[in-house]
Each structure stands twice: as structure tokens, then as C-alpha cells.
Design a protein around this motif. Sequence first.
Motif, mmCIF file in Angstrom:
data_model
loop_
_atom_site.group_PDB
_atom_site.id
_atom_site.type_symbol
_atom_site.label_atom_id
_atom_site.label_comp_id
_atom_site.label_asym_id
_atom_site.label_seq_id
_atom_site.Cartn_x
_atom_site.Cartn_y
_atom_site.Cartn_z
ATOM 1 N N UNK A 210 0.858 -1.184 0.000
ATOM 2 C CA UNK A 210 0.000 0.000 0.000
ATOM 3 C C UNK A 210 0.897 1.239 0.000
ATOM 4 N N UNK A 211 0.283 2.407 -0.005
ATOM 5 C CA UNK A 211 1.042 3.650 0.117
ATOM 6 C C UNK A 211 1.160 4.408 -1.199
ATOM 7 N N UNK A 212 1.458 5.688 -1.114
ATOM 8 C CA UNK A 212 1.485 6.548 -2.304
ATOM 9 C C UNK A 212 2.621 6.248 -3.266
ATOM 10 N N UNK A 213 3.655 5.540 -2.798
ATOM 11 C CA UNK A 213 4.784 5.245 -3.680
ATOM 12 C C UNK A 213 4.431 4.321 -4.824
ATOM 13 N N UNK A 214 3.364 3.540 -4.675
ATOM 14 C CA UNK A 214 2.998 2.575 -5.717
ATOM 15 C C UNK A 214 2.732 3.276 -7.041
ATOM 16 N N UNK A 215 2.088 4.444 -6.984
ATOM 17 C CA UNK A 215 1.703 5.118 -8.228
ATOM 18 C C UNK A 215 2.904 5.537 -9.063
ATOM 19 N N UNK A 216 4.088 5.611 -8.457
ATOM 20 C CA UNK A 216 5.291 5.993 -9.192
ATOM 21 C C UNK A 216 5.984 4.797 -9.846
#
Length: 441
Positions: A210-216
Motif C-alpha cells: 500500500x502507500x502513495x509510492x505505488x503510483x510511481x
Amino acid sequence: DSSAALDQQEVFNKERAYKETMAYRILMDHQQHEGDQDLRIKFDALTSHDITYVGIIQTAIASGLDKFPIPYILTNCHNSLAAVGGTINEDDHVFGLSAVQRFGGVYVPPHLAVIHQYMRETMAGCGKMILGSDSHTRYGALGTMAIGEGGPELVKQLLGRTYDVQRPEVIAIYLDGKPKHGIGPQDVALAIEKAVFKNGFVKNKVMEFVGPGIEHLSMDFRNGIDVMTTETTCLTTIWRTDSNTKEFLTLHGRGDAYKELNPGDVAYYDGLVKVNLDEVESMIAMPFHPSNVYTIKEINEGGRDLLAEIERQAVEQLDNKSLSLQLPEKHFDGKLHLDQGIIVGCSGGLYENIMQAANIVRGKSVGSGRFAFSVYPSSQPIYLELMKNGALVDLMSAGAIVRTAFCGPCFGAGDTPNNTGLSGRHATRNFPNREGSKPGN
């Protein structure tokens, strides 16, 4: 005060929050039994390669098999190039084809795909569960909880039985930030393995990314991390899905296999690993385990003294404690030097990895000395795309040997280095006797 405590209690209910993980929801969708502690799971598909499927199918036949009840994919990526006494390899393949013709399923001819890339391209989908008789059965980045198990568990599924396990704990892998230029999926995977293997933090648990880093992260990047989680000893993985996931599935003709997966607004985890992607360095796993991780800078700066200590620890794991691996001799001119470089398999032979390698070696040469460089695209579609865009020309012009899809270098059946040779492998593991000769044991 009491009213504030009551409000907090209403907001966070531990038992309810346990059920808000992606892992819990998918497991319950496949549960064949009352309750949520003792799991009785049936999978959506099975997969095996040509070292394991013969025994599995023969055992199932002896137990009354009349058809494959769910899709069963038989790939031929292990016994393909490693001739072991007469015709045994091709006989395995003929057996596999005859089994598919008789019972159903899918037969993937030799050299066309490594097992896990085939499953990514054709079978994985959001919310699914897949069981494979290979340890690196991991498709979590595509929203699929996939588990690698021994053959008897696949036999049970073929006979309509269930996979019986206690509900596993779920560990959040919280990705934040964005990888620096030149940092790849194996660097991130090795950093995670170094943190969680020795302390058993994720052993037999689900790693939920999970977490916002996945989108990168691109899908190849996610897949490269995901398949390496086997070396953490976790049970399986699952990732949040997004537009990148949808695009991958759509490009492979399976847009209907996409659905958005996210944990609930309040989800309870049994632990958390925070990964700051922007802090990950270029990593290397030294003999003899993927968790024996250093930054490449540490290795180069540590020089012969550090390599001597790494060799001492490595030899302790071997039967023959008097062996010399000659690791210190590989350090000269301020850097570690290799005798061989391999890019291969379900973690290394991905399209983006090979494209980056082609960009690095374009216009250069690996020379005609001892250094050998082999590249194994993990599927024929990847091979074709590299052929169309000229990347294979760059690689081969630089002296690389480009081979067909084959898992061999991952288990010591291809590109075996010489005695005391040091092989740098963009692959899943570096166990003793998995990659290399063993003179005097």
C-alpha cells in the motif's frame, strides 16, 4: 472524557478493521468453509512447469482424475535446455501435451515463456487466487494472491479438495516516495529482504503493498519487486491496483480482469514495513542468500577485507569448510569485477529491465575475454518487442548472447559459471549449489 473514548471506539473497531484488508476480502471470496480462521481455499487456476507437472498429474490420475476442474497451465521452461540423460526432457513435454489433450488445461511449448511471465500475461487478474508448484508463484502486483506450494497441494485442487491453512497475518508494506534514477525493482526487493528475512517479520504472512509510492512504479517495476518476495518467506502478496494495472491487463487483452483493489478506510494490520523508495541505493546480494545484502558502494569501498569476511561467512554454510571462493581476488582497480553477467527469468527478464540494459551497452562492447553476458527475455512477446524496437541489435552488437525464455540460470541448469567464477545475476536468488559447480562439495 468518556464521550471522546466512545467516539474513538466507534471509529476504530479492531475486528471490523481486520476485515478491511485486501487480503482478507480475497481470502473470504475463496473460502469454502464457515468462519474466517480455519481457511479451506479453492483457487481459480493452477500452474506447474516441466520439472513438477509430471508427478502431480500422475498422482492425480492414480487418485481418480478425469478432468482438470479449473484452468491448469503447464509451462516448459525448466527442462528445456538442460539435457539430463537421454530424452527425458522431451518425454516430459510430450507427457504434458498429452495430459492437456486428455484433461483440458493449457500447454505452453518450450522456449516461449517462463512460468510466471506467462501467468502474468494471460491468467492473473484482480481478486483472483492462483496456486503454483513453483516457489516464485507471485502475482500480487496484478491483484492476484498467488501461492507457491509442493505438488500434493495441486493434486488436492485437481481432485476438488481444498487448501487448508490458518488465516494468515497481514503485514502492510507501505511504499513512499519515488526511486532515484538508476534504481530498479531488485534494489527495492533486496532492501526489503535485508530488513525482514532474518527476524522472520513476514514469515508465512501476507505482504500487502500500500502507500502513495505505488503510483510511481510501472507494472514491470512492481512485478520485479513482487516475485522477489518469495525470498522473505512470506506466504503470498497483494498490491493496490490502479490505472497502471488496468493498462497492463488491457494491453494483454484482458481488460475485464481489472478491478480497483484498495484496503478500507480503516484497516488493521499485524505489522508494517515502511519503504522510503527515494532512499533505496543500488544493492547486491552476496553469497549465499538474497538477504545477505550490501549496497554496491559498500562492496566497492570495503575492498578485499570486506570480501574476505563475506567469503568466510559464505564458506561456513558449505559442507567443505576448506574451500576457497577467491572473492577478494575479484576486487581490483577500486571495484568488484565479475566473470559473468546474466539477466534472466521472472524477476530479471522483464521488458523494462532488458531495455535499460540495452540502453547501457549501446555502442559499447563486453569484450572477448573471460566476461560472458547472457540475456533471457522472459516471454516470446517480450522477445518480439525487443526485436522490433532494435534493443536486441544493441545487446548483440555489444557482445551479449540473447537466449530464449528459460528458467535455467535460476536453478543451476544454464550458464553455470566456472569454479571460483563470480557471476552477477539479475535473477531471483543466489543459494549454494543453485548456481554453480560444486567441486569437492
